[in-house]
Design an enzyme around this catalytic site. Structure first.
Site, PDB file in Angstrom:
ATOM      1  N   THR A 187       0.828  -1.196   0.000  1.00 36.61           N
ATOM      2  CA  THR A 187       0.000   0.000   0.000  1.00 36.61           C
ATOM      3  C   THR A 187       0.867   1.253   0.000  1.00 36.61           C
ATOM      4  O   THR A 187       1.960   1.250   0.544  1.00 36.61           O
ATOM      5  CB  THR A 187      -0.837   0.006   1.295  1.00 36.61           C
ATOM      6  OG1 THR A 187      -1.602  -1.193   1.358  1.00 36.61           O
ATOM      7  CG2 THR A 187      -1.750   1.204   1.370  1.00 36.61           C
ATOM      8  N   ARG A 215     -12.962  -8.941  -1.264  1.00 41.35           N
ATOM      9  CA  ARG A 215     -12.154  -8.685  -0.074  1.00 41.35           C
ATOM     10  C   ARG A 215     -11.761  -7.211  -0.001  1.00 41.35           C
ATOM     11  O   ARG A 215     -11.398  -6.594  -0.976  1.00 41.35           O
ATOM     12  CB  ARG A 215     -10.899  -9.546  -0.091  1.00 41.35           C
ATOM     13  CG  ARG A 215      -9.981  -9.366   1.121  1.00 41.35           C
ATOM     14  CD  ARG A 215      -8.842  -8.401   0.858  1.00 41.35           C
ATOM     15  NE  ARG A 215      -7.844  -8.397   1.936  1.00 41.35           N
ATOM     16  CZ  ARG A 215      -6.826  -7.545   2.018  1.00 41.35           C
ATOM     17  NH1 ARG A 215      -6.668  -6.618   1.091  1.00 41.35           N
ATOM     18  NH2 ARG A 215      -5.968  -7.615   3.028  1.00 41.35           N
ATOM     19  N   VAL A 216     -11.856  -6.646   1.197  1.00 40.18           N
ATOM     20  CA  VAL A 216     -11.414  -5.284   1.465  1.00 40.18           C
ATOM     21  C   VAL A 216     -10.459  -5.332   2.652  1.00 40.18           C
ATOM     22  O   VAL A 216     -10.761  -5.973   3.665  1.00 40.18           O
ATOM     23  CB  VAL A 216     -12.599  -4.351   1.778  1.00 40.18           C
ATOM     24  CG1 VAL A 216     -12.115  -2.976   2.223  1.00 40.18           C
ATOM     25  CG2 VAL A 216     -13.499  -4.221   0.550  1.00 40.18           C
ATOM     26  N   GLY A 217      -9.322  -4.675   2.526  1.00 39.93           N
ATOM     27  CA  GLY A 217      -8.350  -4.640   3.609  1.00 39.93           C
ATOM     28  C   GLY A 217      -8.504  -3.410   4.478  1.00 39.93           C
ATOM     29  O   GLY A 217      -9.564  -2.780   4.553  1.00 39.93           O
ATOM     30  N   LEU A 240      -0.335  -6.673   5.747  1.00 38.21           N
ATOM     31  CA  LEU A 240      -1.557  -7.469   5.660  1.00 38.21           C
ATOM     32  C   LEU A 240      -2.680  -6.803   6.440  1.00 38.21           C
ATOM     33  O   LEU A 240      -2.640  -6.695   7.667  1.00 38.21           O
ATOM     34  CB  LEU A 240      -1.309  -8.879   6.175  1.00 38.21           C
ATOM     35  CG  LEU A 240      -2.433  -9.870   5.879  1.00 38.21           C
ATOM     36  CD1 LEU A 240      -2.600 -10.085   4.374  1.00 38.21           C
ATOM     37  CD2 LEU A 240      -2.163 -11.209   6.556  1.00 38.21           C
ATOM     38  N   GLY A 241      -3.700  -6.353   5.715  1.00 41.89           N
ATOM     39  CA  GLY A 241      -4.722  -5.508   6.286  1.00 41.89           C
ATOM     40  C   GLY A 241      -5.540  -6.129   7.393  1.00 41.89           C
ATOM     41  O   GLY A 241      -5.976  -5.429   8.310  1.00 41.89           O
TER      42      GLY A 241
END
Length: 325
Positions: A187, A215-217, A240-241
């Site tokens: 990110t 999927r949303v982090g 890793l969200g």
């Protein structure tokens, strides 16, 4: 990738020394010490933050706002097909679709976010429109796309030939295992302090490569991927969200600064909190950066390999974040 990062870091440091703005940055994992009231300043995650900071600095050095600076800054990697973890050219999900997440936050705690957004190259600008033109904080999926189109954003194919080729190769085994510090969930988060002493932040990503569709982090979630408190400081996360969301990581960093911790120590304590809640962190990477009201900054991560870019009046630096392991 590590060789490229090392080269950029050495080049950036050399430029700083030649310009007469000596700073002891950490080519060896240390932190950069700054004087009080160091402003304006911009800080962002990873080596793609160098180019992003340059765009943000153009705004800040002309007495622009931190909000305008962070939007302009992160738009650079969003539009760069060679940055495979953000925006155009980002790795797709396991269905071959590029889905984007972003959020932005200003000095007054106004914030906007989009998640699971497809076909729009600059989700950070859509997030700002959500903040400024709607009563909401977050729009997702088809709703976010419809909103973007209504605001004049152009619908585009974001899957580049290079990312499509990599996805098709991945399909041969369809093995999902994030690899830390590799172009998988790098990110870009950016924080800025402008000449007026006001803070803002932005965070944008294409998410974990080959993730489940939908999927949303942490990146579009205020408090997780990004948090700004103009009285204290700002923080943003990478890695890793899911691990960041569970600890509301960026909010935690800001609250730790509120308690009197330096930006680096606040990042370290947040990382240690995340580690304490995990059974095994061997394959888990999370990193934070933070910036306080005095322009002091720092970063910290679980494993060695995370770096962050800084630009202020003295020049540009790429700094290795200290790590727990």
């Amino acid at each position: 990738m590590s060789t490229r990062r090392k080269f950029i870091k050495i080049s950036a440091l050399s430029a700083t020394f030649l310009s007469g703005g000596f700073q002891f940055a950490s080519a060896f994992g240390g932190s950069l010490k700054t004087a009080k009231d160091n402003k304006p300043v911009v800080i962002s995650t990873w080596d793609h933050g160098i180019a992003a900071n340059e765009a943000a600095w153009k705004v800040l050095s002309n007495k622009g706002t931190a909000l305008d600076a962070v939007e302009a800054g992160v738009r650079v990697p969003e539009g760069d097909p060679n940055v495979r973890t953000v925006g155009y050219g980002g790795y797709p999900d396991r269905e071959g679709k590029v889905t984007l997440d972003a959020c932005i936050m200003d000095k007054d705690s106004n914030c906007g976010a989009v998640a699971f957004l497809q076909h729009i190259k600059h989700p950070i600008s859509v997030a700002r429109k959500v903040m400024e033109d709607t009563p909401h904080v977050m729009l997702v999926g088809d709703g976010a796309l419809k909103f973007a189109l209504s605001k004049g954003f152009k619908k585009e194919n974001l899957l580049t030939p290079a990312s499509e080729k990599d996805w098709k190769n991945w399909l041969k085994e369809s093995k999902y295992k994030p690899v830390i510090n590799i172009e998988n969930h790098d990110t870009i988060g950016m924080l800025a302090l402008d000449a007026n002493g006001d803070l803002a932040g932005a965070c944008t990503t294409s998410g974990a490569s080959y993730k489940m569709h939908g999927r949303v982090g942490d990146s579009p979630i205020i408090g997780a991927g990004l948090f700004v408190d103009n009285e204290v400081g700002a923080a943003t996360a990478t890695g890793l969200g899911e691990a960041v969301i569970r600890m509301v990581g960026s909010h935690l960093v800001v609250e730790l600064m509120r308690q009197g911790n330096s930006p680096e120590d606040a990042c370290r304590l947040a990382v240690e909190r995340i580690i304490s809640k995990q059974k095994d962190v061997k394959d888990l990477q999370v990193g934070f950066i933070a910036l306080n009201k005095n322009g002091e900054y720092g970063g910290y991560c679980i494993h060695k390999g995370f770096n962050y870019a800084v630009q202020d009046k003295s020049g540009t630096n790429l700094i290795d974040g200290k790590s727990k392991f």
